[in-house]
Structures are given as C-alpha cells and as structure tokens.
Design a protein around this motif. Structure first.
Motif, PDB file in Angstrom:
ATOM      1  N   SER A   4       0.907  -1.479  -0.124  1.00 28.19           N
ATOM      2  CA  SER A   4       0.025  -0.188  -0.214  1.00 28.19           C
ATOM      3  C   SER A   4       1.103   1.584  -0.219  1.00 28.19           C
ATOM      4  O   SER A   4       0.845   2.349  -0.985  1.00 28.19           O
ATOM      5  CB  SER A   4      -0.880  -0.001   1.242  1.00 28.19           C
ATOM      6  OG  SER A   4      -0.052  -0.022   1.952  1.00 28.19           O
ATOM      7  N   LYS A 119      -4.739   2.347   1.404  1.00 28.80           N
ATOM      8  CA  LYS A 119      -3.819   1.554   3.399  1.00 28.80           C
ATOM      9  C   LYS A 119      -5.391   0.991   2.892  1.00 28.80           C
ATOM     10  O   LYS A 119      -4.595   0.065   4.311  1.00 28.80           O
ATOM     11  CB  LYS A 119      -4.605   2.643   3.834  1.00 28.80           C
ATOM     12  CG  LYS A 119      -4.162   3.926   3.984  1.00 28.80           C
ATOM     13  CD  LYS A 119      -4.061   5.197   4.440  1.00 28.80           C
ATOM     14  CE  LYS A 119      -3.468   6.144   4.788  1.00 28.80           C
ATOM     15  NZ  LYS A 119      -3.520   7.603   5.894  1.00 28.80           N
ATOM     16  N   THR A 120      -5.845  -0.030   2.535  1.00 26.51           N
ATOM     17  CA  THR A 120      -6.884  -1.535   2.407  1.00 26.51           C
ATOM     18  C   THR A 120      -6.034  -2.457   1.882  1.00 26.51           C
ATOM     19  O   THR A 120      -6.306  -3.575   2.517  1.00 26.51           O
ATOM     20  CB  THR A 120      -8.085  -0.879   2.662  1.00 26.51           C
ATOM     21  OG1 THR A 120      -8.227  -0.718   1.388  1.00 26.51           O
ATOM     22  CG2 THR A 120      -8.438   0.390   2.854  1.00 26.51           C
TER      23      THR A 120
END
Length: 166
Positions: A4, A119-120
């Motif tokens: 990420s 971010k996930t």
C-alpha cells in the motif's frame, strides 16, 4: 515499504506532476490546444482524474468522488456524470474548460480518497478479480498498475503541452 505504501507513493508522484503543471496557469492556457485535434491541459488532468476516480471506486466498492462529493455539479461540465473522457471527440475535448482551482480541487479530493483505499490494500488482495469483462479477468493488482500507468502518461502529456504553449 509495503504494497500500500508503494502504491500511495506512485499516486503521490502523479499528484506532484499535476500540481506542477496546473498551478498558476490561467483558464485560457489550461484550455489551449497545440493543434485543433490535440488535448488541452485541462482535459488531460480532468480525464486522468476521472479515470483514477472511476476505476479505483469500482475496484474498491465505493462511490466515485465525482458524484459522492458533488464534483460533477461543481465543475459544471456539459458531460454525463459517468463520462471519463474515454474516446472523446475533438469537440468533446473542447468542452472541458476548467480553472486551476477546479482541477486541483477535484484531483486532490480523488487523491485523498485513493490514499484511503490504498491503505487497505494487502498483498493477498492483489489477486482479487475486479473486472470479469476481460479475458483474462482483471485482478486488483493489474487494475492498480494500469491506473498508475494511464495517469502517469496523461500527466506527462499535460507537462509536454504546457511546454509547447507557454
């Protein structure tokens, strides 16, 4: 650096180019086209932002910033809310007349939403199929790289157009 972070870095570099190209240009320069059938800086930046917004929203399962946050109305373009600029004619390219504030506002909003989504993203999630319309079907990893590649190319084109006309 994890997956990420790497993807966020790539999108942040595109954002930097967009800001470098667009900042302090007036509306006339943003809409200028080096030839009758060429793309303007405004169109290139709007289009790359629309593609990023559209494709990542689809892959991430969330509503596009363009509609969710009212950017379609704020920008006031005479184009359908689902339009990303793909296969636009020269006449349609000419319709995209936006200010630096509008372009950067929308781009930054999409970038912020992109960062939230990225971010996930995990290594394991990159193999998830996000588009079955292709053969082979498109995985999240392939879609993310495709969007980065497309946006990076269009940001570079916008920088080139700026060099030609300024």
């Amino acid at each position: 650096m994890d997956t990420s972070e790497l993807l966020i870095d790539a999108h942040s570099r595109i954002r930097e180019v967009v800001h470098d190209v667009v900042a302090d240009l007036d509306d006339t320069t943003l809409a200028a086209r080096p030839a009758d059938t060429a793309n303007s800086i405004a169109w290139l930046v709007w289009h790359l932002t629309r593609v990023q917004d559209d494709h990542l929203a689809d892959a991430g399962g969330y509503e596009q910033v363009y509609t969710a946050d009212g950017w379609h109305e704020r920008l006031g373009l005479p184009l359908d809310a689902a339009d990303t600029g793909y296969a636009h004619t020269s006449k349609q390219v000419a319709l995209v007349r936006l200010s630096a504030d509008q372009l950067l506002g929308y781009h930054d909003a999409v970038h912020d939403r992109t960062v939230e989504f990225l971010k996930t993203v995990t290594d394991e999630g990159l193999d998830r199929i996000v588009d079955h319309r292709w053969n082979p079907p498109v995985s999240l990893g392939v879609r993310l790289v495709s969007v980065i590649n497309d946006c990076d190319q269009h940001a570079g084109q916008a920088a080139y157009v700026k060099g030609l006309i300024s």
